[in-house]
Design a protein around this motif. Structure first.
Motif, PDB file in Angstrom:
ATOM      1  N   ASP A   1       0.819  -1.208   0.000  1.00  0.00           N
ATOM      2  CA  ASP A   1       0.000   0.000   0.000  1.00  0.00           C
ATOM      3  C   ASP A   1       0.856   1.263   0.000  1.00  0.00           C
ATOM      4  OD1 ASP A   1      -2.361  -1.443   0.048  1.00  0.00           O
ATOM      5  OD2 ASP A   1      -2.494  -1.427   2.223  1.00  0.00           O
TER       6      ASP A   1
ATOM      7  N   TYR B   1      -0.220   3.988   1.419  1.00  0.00           N
ATOM      8  CA  TYR B   1      -0.490   4.604   2.722  1.00  0.00           C
ATOM      9  C   TYR B   1      -0.366   3.533   3.790  1.00  0.00           C
ATOM     10  CZ  TYR B   1      -2.312   8.239  -0.279  1.00  0.00           C
ATOM     11  OH  TYR B   1      -2.440   9.191  -1.248  1.00  0.00           O
ATOM     12  N   MET B   2       0.598   3.705   4.678  1.00  0.00           N
ATOM     13  CA  MET B   2       0.837   2.733   5.738  1.00  0.00           C
ATOM     14  C   MET B   2      -0.002   3.079   6.967  1.00  0.00           C
ATOM     15  SD  MET B   2       2.953   0.536   4.685  1.00  0.00           S
ATOM     16  CE  MET B   2       3.365   0.469   2.968  1.00  0.00           C
ATOM     17  N   ASP B   3      -0.413   2.032   7.695  1.00  0.00           N
ATOM     18  CA  ASP B   3      -1.170   2.295   8.915  1.00  0.00           C
ATOM     19  C   ASP B   3      -0.214   2.714  10.036  1.00  0.00           C
ATOM     20  OD1 ASP B   3      -0.018  -0.029   9.897  1.00  0.00           O
ATOM     21  OD2 ASP B   3      -1.843  -1.200   9.834  1.00  0.00           O
ATOM     22  N   ASP B   4      -0.780   3.088  11.169  1.00  0.00           N
ATOM     23  CA  ASP B   4       0.020   3.629  12.273  1.00  0.00           C
ATOM     24  C   ASP B   4       1.026   2.628  12.836  1.00  0.00           C
ATOM     25  OD1 ASP B   4      -1.133   6.103  12.045  1.00  0.00           O
ATOM     26  OD2 ASP B   4      -2.568   5.806  13.678  1.00  0.00           O
ATOM     27  N   LYS B   5       0.720   1.338  12.781  1.00  0.00           N
ATOM     28  CA  LYS B   5       1.661   0.335  13.301  1.00  0.00           C
ATOM     29  C   LYS B   5       2.971   0.376  12.515  1.00  0.00           C
ATOM     30  CE  LYS B   5      -2.136  -2.699  14.457  1.00  0.00           C
ATOM     31  NZ  LYS B   5      -2.872  -3.877  14.051  1.00  0.00           N
ATOM     32  N   ILE B   6       2.865   0.452  11.210  1.00  0.00           N
ATOM     33  CA  ILE B   6       4.061   0.506  10.369  1.00  0.00           C
ATOM     34  C   ILE B   6       4.766   1.846  10.551  1.00  0.00           C
ATOM     35  CG2 ILE B   6       4.945   0.367   8.011  1.00  0.00           C
ATOM     36  CD1 ILE B   6       3.798  -2.284   9.168  1.00  0.00           C
ATOM     37  N   LYS B   7       4.001   2.922  10.669  1.00  0.00           N
ATOM     38  CA  LYS B   7       4.595   4.243  10.897  1.00  0.00           C
ATOM     39  C   LYS B   7       5.368   4.283  12.211  1.00  0.00           C
ATOM     40  CE  LYS B   7       1.196   6.917   8.312  1.00  0.00           C
ATOM     41  NZ  LYS B   7       0.091   7.885   8.420  1.00  0.00           N
TER      42      LYS B   7
END
Length: 86
Positions: A28, A30-36
């Motif tokens: 993706d 746009y990464m979700d907060d866990k990856i961020k």
């Protein structure tokens, strides 16, 4: 040809062999907060390790991979990471 379909000894299977794992997976934009959070804490190396883990998971069985201390050590060595980072 009709005779070939009726006689099971003469039947030729044309189906593909079953395959484990996948050849590619989508990543993706746009990464979700866990990856961020992983990237915020460990930088691009942390993000790269996550992507390499996904590659290992999807390549082996498609949705999981066997994981133990030996695999962890080999993975860390191949990716140039410390075992504590993996």
């Amino acid at each position: 040809r009709e005779r070939d379909r009726q006689d099971p000894k003469r039947r030729i299977d044309m189906a593909r062999p079953l395959k484990e794992g996948v050849d590619y997976f989508s990543l993706d934009c746009y990464m979700d907060d866990k990856i961020k959070m992983i990237q915020a804490e460990f930088g691009l190396k942390g993000f790269a390790i996550v992507v390499k883990l996904w590659q290992t998971i999807y390549r082996e069985h498609g949705y999981y991979c066997e994981w133990n201390e030996e695999k962890k050590l080999l993975f860390a060595s191949e990716e140039g990471a410390d075992c504590g980072q993996v």
